[in-house]
Motif scaffolding. Structure first.
Motif, PDB file in Angstrom:
ATOM      1  N   LEU A 149       0.848  -1.187   0.000  1.00  0.00           N
ATOM      2  CA  LEU A 149       0.000   0.000   0.000  1.00  0.00           C
ATOM      3  C   LEU A 149       0.888   1.243   0.000  1.00  0.00           C
ATOM      4  CD1 LEU A 149      -2.675  -1.001   2.672  1.00  0.00           C
ATOM      5  CD2 LEU A 149      -2.766  -1.320   0.192  1.00  0.00           C
ATOM      6  N   ARG A 150       0.421   2.316  -0.672  1.00  0.00           N
ATOM      7  CA  ARG A 150       1.213   3.543  -0.719  1.00  0.00           C
ATOM      8  C   ARG A 150       0.335   4.776  -0.582  1.00  0.00           C
ATOM      9  NH1 ARG A 150       3.451   4.912  -6.691  1.00  0.00           N
ATOM     10  NH2 ARG A 150       4.399   2.852  -6.548  1.00  0.00           N
ATOM     11  N   ALA A 151       0.954   5.849  -0.093  1.00  0.00           N
ATOM     12  CA  ALA A 151       0.355   7.187  -0.069  1.00  0.00           C
ATOM     13  C   ALA A 151       1.401   8.123  -0.638  1.00  0.00           C
ATOM     14  CB  ALA A 151      -0.036   7.592   1.343  1.00  0.00           C
ATOM     15  N   GLU A 152       0.978   9.003  -1.580  1.00  0.00           N
ATOM     16  CA  GLU A 152       1.959   9.806  -2.314  1.00  0.00           C
ATOM     17  C   GLU A 152       1.408  11.196  -2.630  1.00  0.00           C
ATOM     18  OE1 GLU A 152       4.463   9.569  -6.554  1.00  0.00           O
ATOM     19  OE2 GLU A 152       3.377   7.822  -5.780  1.00  0.00           O
ATOM     20  N   TYR A 153       2.294  12.173  -2.590  1.00  0.00           N
ATOM     21  CA  TYR A 153       1.978  13.534  -3.035  1.00  0.00           C
ATOM     22  C   TYR A 153       2.930  13.905  -4.170  1.00  0.00           C
ATOM     23  CZ  TYR A 153       2.261  18.583  -3.406  1.00  0.00           C
ATOM     24  OH  TYR A 153       2.304  19.857  -3.911  1.00  0.00           O
ATOM     25  N   ASP A 154       2.364  14.485  -5.253  1.00  0.00           N
ATOM     26  CA  ASP A 154       3.172  14.929  -6.381  1.00  0.00           C
ATOM     27  C   ASP A 154       2.785  16.356  -6.769  1.00  0.00           C
ATOM     28  OD1 ASP A 154       4.668  12.571  -6.805  1.00  0.00           O
ATOM     29  OD2 ASP A 154       2.961  11.658  -7.826  1.00  0.00           O
ATOM     30  N   PHE A 155       3.802  17.145  -7.096  1.00  0.00           N
ATOM     31  CA  PHE A 155       3.608  18.497  -7.623  1.00  0.00           C
ATOM     32  C   PHE A 155       4.117  18.517  -9.059  1.00  0.00           C
ATOM     33  CE2 PHE A 155       5.611  22.576  -8.647  1.00  0.00           C
ATOM     34  CZ  PHE A 155       4.517  23.430  -8.536  1.00  0.00           C
ATOM     35  N   VAL A 156       3.272  18.992  -9.978  1.00  0.00           N
ATOM     36  CA  VAL A 156       3.648  19.047 -11.389  1.00  0.00           C
ATOM     37  C   VAL A 156       3.514  20.495 -11.865  1.00  0.00           C
ATOM     38  CG1 VAL A 156       3.292  18.102 -13.687  1.00  0.00           C
ATOM     39  CG2 VAL A 156       2.688  16.734 -11.680  1.00  0.00           C
ATOM     40  N   ARG A 157       4.565  21.004 -12.476  1.00  0.00           N
ATOM     41  CA  ARG A 157       4.552  22.364 -13.028  1.00  0.00           C
ATOM     42  C   ARG A 157       4.765  22.289 -14.531  1.00  0.00           C
ATOM     43  NH1 ARG A 157       8.010  26.543 -14.528  1.00  0.00           N
ATOM     44  NH2 ARG A 157       7.204  28.643 -14.060  1.00  0.00           N
ATOM     45  N   TYR A 158       3.755  22.759 -15.274  1.00  0.00           N
ATOM     46  CA  TYR A 158       3.838  22.758 -16.728  1.00  0.00           C
ATOM     47  C   TYR A 158       4.382  24.079 -17.270  1.00  0.00           C
ATOM     48  CZ  TYR A 158       0.982  18.600 -16.253  1.00  0.00           C
ATOM     49  OH  TYR A 158       0.526  17.351 -15.895  1.00  0.00           O
ATOM     50  N   GLY A 159       4.646  25.026 -16.385  1.00  0.00           N
ATOM     51  CA  GLY A 159       5.254  26.281 -16.798  1.00  0.00           C
ATOM     52  C   GLY A 159       4.255  27.253 -17.408  1.00  0.00           C
ATOM     53  N   GLY A 160       4.791  28.316 -17.989  1.00  0.00           N
ATOM     54  CA  GLY A 160       3.937  29.353 -18.553  1.00  0.00           C
ATOM     55  C   GLY A 160       3.159  28.873 -19.767  1.00  0.00           C
ATOM     56  N   GLN A 161       1.855  29.055 -19.726  1.00  0.00           N
ATOM     57  CA  GLN A 161       0.973  28.685 -20.820  1.00  0.00           C
ATOM     58  C   GLN A 161       0.230  29.942 -21.289  1.00  0.00           C
ATOM     59  OE1 GLN A 161       1.150  25.588 -21.966  1.00  0.00           O
ATOM     60  NE2 GLN A 161       2.456  24.921 -20.262  1.00  0.00           N
ATOM     61  N   LYS A 162       0.107  30.096 -22.587  1.00  0.00           N
ATOM     62  CA  LYS A 162      -0.556  31.270 -23.150  1.00  0.00           C
ATOM     63  C   LYS A 162      -1.913  30.894 -23.725  1.00  0.00           C
ATOM     64  CE  LYS A 162       3.708  33.689 -24.409  1.00  0.00           C
ATOM     65  NZ  LYS A 162       4.504  34.281 -25.533  1.00  0.00           N
ATOM     66  N   ILE A 163      -2.891  31.744 -23.444  1.00  0.00           N
ATOM     67  CA  ILE A 163      -4.232  31.561 -23.988  1.00  0.00           C
ATOM     68  C   ILE A 163      -4.569  32.780 -24.828  1.00  0.00           C
ATOM     69  CG2 ILE A 163      -6.685  31.390 -23.417  1.00  0.00           C
ATOM     70  CD1 ILE A 163      -5.928  29.851 -20.962  1.00  0.00           C
ATOM     71  N   VAL A 164      -5.045  32.559 -26.040  1.00  0.00           N
ATOM     72  CA  VAL A 164      -5.487  33.647 -26.918  1.00  0.00           C
ATOM     73  C   VAL A 164      -7.004  33.709 -26.853  1.00  0.00           C
ATOM     74  CG1 VAL A 164      -5.482  34.580 -29.254  1.00  0.00           C
ATOM     75  CG2 VAL A 164      -3.508  33.286 -28.430  1.00  0.00           C
ATOM     76  N   LEU A 165      -7.535  34.818 -26.347  1.00  0.00           N
ATOM     77  CA  LEU A 165      -8.978  34.969 -26.182  1.00  0.00           C
ATOM     78  C   LEU A 165      -9.632  35.371 -27.505  1.00  0.00           C
ATOM     79  CD1 LEU A 165      -8.944  36.807 -22.750  1.00  0.00           C
ATOM     80  CD2 LEU A 165      -9.013  34.347 -23.215  1.00  0.00           C
ATOM     81  N   GLY A 166     -10.962  35.387 -27.497  1.00  0.00           N
ATOM     82  CA  GLY A 166     -11.702  35.695 -28.711  1.00  0.00           C
ATOM     83  C   GLY A 166     -11.428  37.070 -29.268  1.00  0.00           C
ATOM     84  N   ASP A 167     -11.118  38.039 -28.406  1.00  0.00           N
ATOM     85  CA  ASP A 167     -10.835  39.396 -28.879  1.00  0.00           C
ATOM     86  C   ASP A 167      -9.364  39.598 -29.233  1.00  0.00           C
ATOM     87  OD1 ASP A 167      -9.699  39.297 -26.413  1.00  0.00           O
ATOM     88  OD2 ASP A 167     -10.838  40.955 -25.541  1.00  0.00           O
ATOM     89  N   GLY A 168      -8.596  38.524 -29.215  1.00  0.00           N
ATOM     90  CA  GLY A 168      -7.187  38.607 -29.554  1.00  0.00           C
ATOM     91  C   GLY A 168      -6.274  38.851 -28.377  1.00  0.00           C
ATOM     92  N   ALA A 169      -6.843  39.120 -27.211  1.00  0.00           N
ATOM     93  CA  ALA A 169      -6.019  39.341 -26.022  1.00  0.00           C
ATOM     94  C   ALA A 169      -5.337  38.040 -25.610  1.00  0.00           C
ATOM     95  CB  ALA A 169      -6.882  39.871 -24.885  1.00  0.00           C
ATOM     96  N   ARG A 170      -4.144  38.200 -25.050  1.00  0.00           N
ATOM     97  CA  ARG A 170      -3.370  37.036 -24.619  1.00  0.00           C
ATOM     98  C   ARG A 170      -3.292  37.005 -23.092  1.00  0.00           C
ATOM     99  NH1 ARG A 170      -0.157  34.747 -28.719  1.00  0.00           N
ATOM    100  NH2 ARG A 170      -0.362  35.852 -30.711  1.00  0.00           N
ATOM    101  N   VAL A 171      -3.533  35.839 -22.560  1.00  0.00           N
ATOM    102  CA  VAL A 171      -3.445  35.624 -21.118  1.00  0.00           C
ATOM    103  C   VAL A 171      -2.407  34.542 -20.867  1.00  0.00           C
ATOM    104  CG1 VAL A 171      -4.657  34.931 -19.019  1.00  0.00           C
ATOM    105  CG2 VAL A 171      -5.852  36.261 -20.776  1.00  0.00           C
ATOM    106  N   LYS A 172      -1.443  34.837 -19.971  1.00  0.00           N
ATOM    107  CA  LYS A 172      -0.396  33.887 -19.656  1.00  0.00           C
ATOM    108  C   LYS A 172      -0.492  33.485 -18.198  1.00  0.00           C
ATOM    109  CE  LYS A 172       4.606  33.166 -19.892  1.00  0.00           C
ATOM    110  NZ  LYS A 172       5.923  33.763 -20.259  1.00  0.00           N
ATOM    111  N   GLY A 173      -0.374  32.202 -17.948  1.00  0.00           N
ATOM    112  CA  GLY A 173      -0.441  31.711 -16.575  1.00  0.00           C
ATOM    113  C   GLY A 173       0.501  30.540 -16.355  1.00  0.00           C
ATOM    114  N   ASP A 174       0.778  30.271 -15.099  1.00  0.00           N
ATOM    115  CA  ASP A 174       1.669  29.180 -14.708  1.00  0.00           C
ATOM    116  C   ASP A 174       0.805  28.001 -14.272  1.00  0.00           C
ATOM    117  OD1 ASP A 174       3.913  27.761 -14.113  1.00  0.00           O
ATOM    118  OD2 ASP A 174       4.294  28.746 -12.200  1.00  0.00           O
TER     119      ASP A 174
END
Length: 212
Positions: A173-198
């Motif tokens: 049996l095991r118990a585990e915690y993991d943290f995953v970071r995918y880094g900066g991701q950019k989203i282009v919205l419908g009006d052309g605006a860009r949103v960046k998040g971690d």
């Protein structure tokens, strides 16, 4: 007559001595009998298992964090060297979907459905108890709803740790915690605006493994 008196005891003594001489000598053991010690438990070997738990995702400031069920399968191999156990593990997990939303994303929503990971494991074994850390590389399919960002698989690093206990020689049996970071991701919205998040994931899971 006197000879007969002495002859009878002499014959009795001679017969007794002959009987004693005929008896086998007692058996003497050079060493005490030995018994094989029971085999010592080891974490060395291959294993496969299932796991399940809770995932919390975040896409940076202003976006709503999302959480939900996660579950998957894992397989790996460990080698125990004294008190230390080293090995690798492959994992596939369902992430439950939603990972970020809210006004900061302009009505867009980030979804993650699956994660694949390759991890190294290193730990300290005390009998049937294993305390371990893990590090590796993870990839997740990231879909953006109501946006114009190209969907696809993104990669990031994974760090974690946990404890494992062998209930039997085969089941652990095991118990585990993991943290995953995918880094900066950019989203282009419908009006052309860009949103960046971690984009990050926190995973808390329990699992069971079958050891070969």
């Amino acid at each position: 007559m006197h000879l007969r008196i002495f002859a009878v005891p002499a014959l009795v003594l001679a017969g007794t001595a002959g009987a004693l001489a005929a008896d086998p000598a007692p058996r003497v053991y050079d060493t005490a009998p030995t018994y094989a010690a029971p085999p010592t438990f080891t974490w060395s070997g291959a294993y496969i298992g299932v796991n399940g738990g809770y995932r919390r995702a975040s896409f940076g400031r202003g976006a709503r964090s999302e959480g939900g069920f996660t579950g998957g399968v894992h397989a790996g191999y460990l080698t125990q060297l004294g008190l230390f156990a080293l090995g690798g593990e492959l994992e596939a997990a369902y992430l439950g979907g939603k990972s970020g939303s809210g006004p900061a994303l302009g009505g867009a929503r980030i979804d993650q459905s699956w994660m694949l990971a390759a991890k190294l494991r290193a730990g300290v074994a005390v009998g049937r108890l294993l305390v371990f850390t893990t590090a590796g590389y993870a990839r997740s399919n990231i879909d953006v709803k109501d946006g114009h960002t190209r969907d696809g698989w993104r990669g990031g690093y994974l760090l974690g740790g946990g404890v494992e206990y062998a209930m039997t020689d085969r089941l652990a049996l095991r118990a585990e915690y993991d943290f995953v970071r995918y880094g900066g991701q950019k989203i282009v919205l419908g009006d052309g605006a860009r949103v960046k998040g971690d984009l990050t994931n926190h995973l808390v899971r329990a699992g069971v493994s079958y050891r070969f």
